[in-house]
Design an enzyme around this catalytic site. Structure first.
Site, PDB file in Angstrom:
ATOM      1  N   GLY A  11      26.642 -15.997 -21.457  1.00 51.72           N
ATOM      2  CA  GLY A  11      27.645 -15.491 -20.522  1.00 51.72           C
ATOM      3  C   GLY A  11      27.398 -16.015 -19.128  1.00 51.72           C
ATOM      4  CB  ALA A  13      30.850 -19.257 -16.657  1.00 50.07           C
ATOM      5  CB  ILE A  16      25.644 -10.603 -14.664  1.00 54.26           C
ATOM      6  CG1 ILE A  16      26.240  -9.205 -14.531  1.00 54.26           C
ATOM      7  CG2 ILE A  16      24.107 -10.521 -14.671  1.00 54.26           C
ATOM      8  CD1 ILE A  16      25.949  -8.287 -15.713  1.00 54.26           C
ATOM      9  CG  ASN A 105      29.472  -6.311 -27.285  1.00 50.85           C
ATOM     10  OD1 ASN A 105      29.694  -7.452 -26.900  1.00 50.85           O
ATOM     11  ND2 ASN A 105      29.873  -5.249 -26.624  1.00 50.85           N
ATOM     12  CD  GLN A 112      24.320 -14.059 -28.092  1.00 48.45           C
ATOM     13  OE1 GLN A 112      23.531 -13.302 -27.545  1.00 48.45           O
ATOM     14  NE2 GLN A 112      25.429 -14.464 -27.505  1.00 48.45           N
ATOM     15  CB  VAL A 129      21.526  -8.228 -19.400  1.00 51.65           C
ATOM     16  CG1 VAL A 129      22.165  -7.620 -18.157  1.00 51.65           C
ATOM     17  CG2 VAL A 129      20.131  -8.768 -19.097  1.00 51.65           C
ATOM     18  NE  ARG A 162      23.180   1.079 -10.969  1.00 50.53           N
ATOM     19  CZ  ARG A 162      23.927   0.771 -12.015  1.00 50.53           C
ATOM     20  NH1 ARG A 162      23.712   1.351 -13.187  1.00 50.53           N
ATOM     21  NH2 ARG A 162      24.904  -0.120 -11.905  1.00 50.53           N
ATOM     22  CG  HIS A 187      21.709   0.480 -19.359  1.00 47.89           C
ATOM     23  ND1 HIS A 187      21.486   0.814 -18.045  1.00 47.89           N
ATOM     24  CD2 HIS A 187      22.795  -0.334 -19.349  1.00 47.89           C
ATOM     25  CE1 HIS A 187      22.394   0.216 -17.280  1.00 47.89           C
ATOM     26  NE2 HIS A 187      23.196  -0.475 -18.053  1.00 47.89           N
TER      27      HIS A 187
END
Length: 326
Positions: A11, A13, A16, A105, A112, A129, A162, A187
């Site tokens: 990812g 481009a 993030i 996903n 992958q 991520v 955070r 997360h």
């Protein structure tokens, strides 16, 4: 100059990726004595945009950047890599539940995982991520069984950052004074930022911040909901702060942890703290620069136990939804 690290960024481009690539190339991730080769993975439709990013990277003339390529072919992008930064995933839009993303996903991370196992260097480490990152990591790991489970990480460092920022602001101190802040679990909006075991200037947070109702209420809620708040305000998810979390995570893994401190990431559970073995669960961790281990023996009161159970239950539920992909 030391060795060269080959890094795949998926990812690449995207937003993030755009924030992340320049920080890798400048030496902020692996240090100023380590050369890098970046292998970008992008969808065919995004290759032209990725080529534009490559031009910008070239125009920075980074001394440490040896080579940068882009491909839509998993076998090419993951060839001989030492690190896989799996940033790309189908993005969460406003109003979309994380559960909706699990199945979408799943297929991406099955492929992958298999391609990393087939093509990567023998010392490869993987940081996921793209959300839902714990379960995406679980899927990829279970489809790459030849890679030891201690090489897999999902990012909770952004949540840690955070939380540290909120505590520092409330206490009126610089953020570097906040240490040993663990993020437990997923997360997601169930994560538990563990203020009870954190320190401000070496003292327990609960001694420094007297407003315990804020700690148990708004503090946790602010950390849990921060991603959604940013989407609402910006019209897009966290990009630069997420990229910063990636840099911080890799540095924390490859650098010995300071005495008395810890960092947060989700790893394959060994059953510590009663977690289900094999779940990708967020823990406070320590590194010796090579191996990462869970900080043991931290106390939990009833409030913390309840928060812990909620996030643990959510991760079990996510895992059960994707069982056919494991």
């Amino acid at each position: 100059m030391g060795k060269t690290v080959k890094v795949a960024v998926t990812g690449a481009a995207g937003q993030i990726g755009y924030s992340l690539l320049f920080r890798i190339a400048s030496g902020q991730m692996f240090g100023t004595d380590t050369a890098v080769e970046i292998q970008m993975l992008e969808l065919e439709a995004a290759i032209p945009a990725a080529k534009g990013v490559i031009m910008e990277l070239e125009d920075c003339a980074f001394p440490l950047l040896q080579k940068v390529t882009v491909s839509s072919d998993l076998d090419i992008a993951f060839k001989d890599i030492n690190w896989a930064l799996l940033v790309g995933s189908v993005p969460r839009k406003a109003g979309m539940e994380r559960g909706d993303l699990l199945k979408i996903n799943g297929g991406i991370f099955i492929n992958q995982g298999k391609a990393i196992e087939k093509n990567a260097a023998s010392d490869v480490r993987v940081l996921v991520v793209g959300n839902p990152c714990n379960t995406n990591c679980l899927i990829a790991m279970n489809n790459a069984k030849g890679i030891p489970s201690d090489r897999w990480f999902a990012m909770t460092k952004l949540d840690e950052n955070r939380a540290k920022s909120q505590l520092a602001s409330k206490a009126g101190v610089p953020v570097k004074e906040v240490t040993h802040l663990g993020i437990w679990g997923n997360h997601s909006s169930t994560q538990y930022p563990d203020f009870y075991n954190a320190k401000i200037s070496g003292k327990p947070v609960t001694d420094v911040i007297s407003d315990h109702e804020w700690l148990k209420g708004d503090f946790i809620k602010n950390v849990q909901q921060r991603g959604a708040e940013i989407i609402k305000a910006r019209g897009a998810s966290s990009a630069a702060s997420a990229a910063n979390g990636v840099v911080d995570t890799v540095r924390a893994i490859i650098t010995p942890t300071a005495s008395g401190d810890a960092f947060s990431a989700a790893i394959a559970s060994d059953g510590s703290y009663g977690t289900e073995k094999g779940l990708i669960f967020g823990f406070p961790l320590k590194s010796d620069g090579k191996k990462v281990g869970i900080v043991q023996g931290l106390p939990f009161n009833d409030f913390a136990k309840e928060k812990f159970k909620t996030t643990h239950d959510e991760l079990i539920s996510e895992r059960n939804e994707v069982k056919d992909m494991l």
